[in-house]
Design a protein around this motif. Sequence first.
Motif, PDB file in Angstrom:
ATOM      1  N   CYS A 192       3.410   5.154  -8.841  1.00 39.07           N
ATOM      2  CA  CYS A 192       3.848   5.480  -7.602  1.00 39.07           C
ATOM      3  C   CYS A 192       5.341   5.259  -7.564  1.00 39.07           C
ATOM      4  O   CYS A 192       5.770   4.413  -8.438  1.00 39.07           O
ATOM      5  N   ARG A 193       5.969   6.138  -6.793  1.00 38.34           N
ATOM      6  CA  ARG A 193       7.416   5.730  -6.539  1.00 38.34           C
ATOM      7  C   ARG A 193       7.663   4.597  -5.743  1.00 38.34           C
ATOM      8  O   ARG A 193       8.742   3.850  -5.949  1.00 38.34           O
ATOM      9  N   ALA A 194       6.662   4.439  -4.797  1.00 41.19           N
ATOM     10  CA  ALA A 194       6.976   3.139  -3.984  1.00 41.19           C
ATOM     11  C   ALA A 194       5.452   2.744  -3.499  1.00 41.19           C
ATOM     12  O   ALA A 194       4.566   3.647  -3.217  1.00 41.19           O
ATOM     13  N   ALA A 250       5.343  -7.697  -9.750  1.00 43.30           N
ATOM     14  CA  ALA A 250       4.735  -6.557 -10.300  1.00 43.30           C
ATOM     15  C   ALA A 250       5.382  -5.709 -10.717  1.00 43.30           C
ATOM     16  O   ALA A 250       5.315  -4.604 -11.253  1.00 43.30           O
ATOM     17  N   GLY A 251       6.876  -5.585 -10.294  1.00 40.89           N
ATOM     18  CA  GLY A 251       7.710  -4.493 -10.656  1.00 40.89           C
ATOM     19  C   GLY A 251       7.511  -3.103  -9.743  1.00 40.89           C
ATOM     20  O   GLY A 251       7.857  -2.035 -10.196  1.00 40.89           O
ATOM     21  N   LEU A 252       7.017  -3.743  -8.691  1.00 42.67           N
ATOM     22  CA  LEU A 252       6.666  -2.112  -7.654  1.00 42.67           C
ATOM     23  C   LEU A 252       7.743  -2.288  -6.823  1.00 42.67           C
ATOM     24  O   LEU A 252       8.171  -3.275  -6.085  1.00 42.67           O
ATOM     25  N   ALA A 253       8.172  -1.093  -6.371  1.00 43.92           N
ATOM     26  CA  ALA A 253       9.321  -0.674  -5.480  1.00 43.92           C
ATOM     27  C   ALA A 253       8.381  -0.600  -3.909  1.00 43.92           C
ATOM     28  O   ALA A 253       7.176  -0.329  -3.730  1.00 43.92           O
ATOM     29  N   TYR A 254       9.275  -0.995  -2.759  1.00 40.79           N
ATOM     30  CA  TYR A 254       8.434  -0.782  -1.539  1.00 40.79           C
ATOM     31  C   TYR A 254       9.349   0.037  -0.698  1.00 40.79           C
ATOM     32  O   TYR A 254      10.511  -0.092  -0.606  1.00 40.79           O
ATOM     33  N   TRP A 256      12.620   4.858  13.133  1.00 39.79           N
ATOM     34  CA  TRP A 256      12.287   3.884  11.909  1.00 39.79           C
ATOM     35  C   TRP A 256      13.171   3.047  11.296  1.00 39.79           C
ATOM     36  O   TRP A 256      14.274   3.544  11.027  1.00 39.79           O
ATOM     37  N   HIS A 257      13.001   2.030  11.295  1.00 40.30           N
ATOM     38  CA  HIS A 257      13.882   0.811  10.552  1.00 40.30           C
ATOM     39  C   HIS A 257      13.053   0.371   9.423  1.00 40.30           C
ATOM     40  O   HIS A 257      12.149  -0.431   9.406  1.00 40.30           O
ATOM     41  N   LEU A 258      13.673   0.658   8.317  1.00 38.96           N
ATOM     42  CA  LEU A 258      12.703   0.555   6.930  1.00 38.96           C
ATOM     43  C   LEU A 258      13.549  -0.293   6.179  1.00 38.96           C
ATOM     44  O   LEU A 258      14.796  -0.005   5.858  1.00 38.96           O
ATOM     45  N   ALA A 259      12.779  -1.295   5.345  1.00 33.86           N
ATOM     46  CA  ALA A 259      13.380  -2.091   4.321  1.00 33.86           C
ATOM     47  C   ALA A 259      13.034  -1.633   3.057  1.00 33.86           C
ATOM     48  O   ALA A 259      11.749  -1.144   2.784  1.00 33.86           O
ATOM     49  N   THR A 260      14.035  -1.462   2.002  1.00 35.98           N
ATOM     50  CA  THR A 260      13.545  -1.053   0.449  1.00 35.98           C
ATOM     51  C   THR A 260      14.429  -1.688  -0.462  1.00 35.98           C
ATOM     52  O   THR A 260      15.419  -1.959  -0.202  1.00 35.98           O
ATOM     53  N   ASN A 261      13.751  -1.925  -1.532  1.00 41.25           N
ATOM     54  CA  ASN A 261      14.371  -2.426  -2.719  1.00 41.25           C
ATOM     55  C   ASN A 261      14.656  -1.153  -3.758  1.00 41.25           C
ATOM     56  O   ASN A 261      15.052  -1.471  -4.647  1.00 41.25           O
TER      57      ASN A 261
END
Length: 475
Positions: free
Chosen positions: A196-198, A218-222, A309-314
């Motif tokens: 998945c992309r995130a 785990a190396g997963l983006a969110y 939307w207020h979104l947090a992402t790495n």
Amino acid sequence: MTARRPCPPAPGPLEEYAARFDDLFFGLAQRRGFREYLTGLLAPRERNKTITCLTGAEPVAGAGMPGVQRLQFFLSESPWEAEQINDRRLELLREQSATAPHDGGVIVIDDSGGRKDGTATANVGRQWLGRLGKTDNGIVTVTTVWTDGRVYYPLHATPYTPAHHFARARSDPAFRTTPQLAAALAVRGKSAGFGCRAVVADCAYSVSDDWYLALRAAGLAYVVALKPHRGTWAPAGQPHTPIDAAHTLTWKNADHPGDWTPVERHFRDGHTETWWAADARLGGYGPDSPCRLVVATTDPATLPEKATWHLATNLPHPNAACTATSPHPPADLAEIVRLYGLRPWIEQSYKQVKNELGWADFQVRSDRAIRRHQTLVNCASSFCWDQWSAPPGPVDATAPDPCPNEAPERGVGPVPAAPTALLAQGLTGDPFLACPRRHSQPMVPSLDGQGPTLRTPGPDRRSHHRTRHRPLPPD
């Protein structure tokens, strides 16, 4: 080696799907129970899909019938492994070109609650049930769904066990919060081959440090929503909440957008909407930081609560210096908005597994039986996707009735004769998941639309009113 005894076939295309699981069952009774359970889940019913309903038996009075007892034993006592069945289901999804995962999709996580009476059932307790919008006695299950906006299907599920079931409550080493369970399921989905992309989640998961740490390990983006008024540390005179950070962004109008960038959102029904997105700064969040705060809205001037939307992402900013060291490819604002825009597909999945396939209709008490029921519901859902992606086949009018007329399903009123097959034989004229008994209404909603799930009408329902069977007058 003794040859296996043949199993009575499931109706129509369900037999071909069920046969792919036969090597995971030890005997004829298990293979038969698997087919009967899936058939009952997929067939139209007028009441909750409890075991008596799945076998077409009368409520309460029919609980002791042989067919009901046989299915009860299959769910609660028979020695088969639900995890092996789920792994095979996911393997079949990966093999189909129409449902195969790819790195452009997302894993959506959420929890689903259903009300249950009493205290004897495993995992039951007073907790927040999102379906009811209140705290009540029930069971909550954490689930994951893979979707790319074209297809969506469940991956894994695990019930949440409230703290009072453990000897040391929340201090017990075996206790896990819903964010911890969700992170473990997301990692498990990746390990199962569903790239998945995130990982996408709503604001309920944004408050757990364990959730972030598990995904990063785990190396997963969110991409996760933040509560707009949840405060964080920041120097005096700077924003302390996501909504404050959004208000500091400059905006005049569409011709002079200031900090905002227009983003086109494309919906399943073909229409598009123009949203506006921007990178904001809040505490440690920023476009040049490993963690970004992205605000997306339909109106930057007013920031409407239900359309912001207020979104947090790495996922790093394309122009940030940390892009070179980040394990994830950079993502622009349009990509961030697209990814979080896929989150509602888990709600669409809930409509099908809950309203049509009986996710919360089990009447068992053990944790193993509950997990088995949920696995079988997911198998029924995946069968629908299998039929959606398969080419149309010929109609088999000789398919046997999997629910023999051992007793009337409801009361002693007249019951019309059952057709020769309960399941659609191949695809119908409309792009629905299935069309049992060829009713004009689908059993589960269309894959090509986002309309609400509709209940299939029974033979004795007219205009949402039930026809009461009155005794005939004496001669």
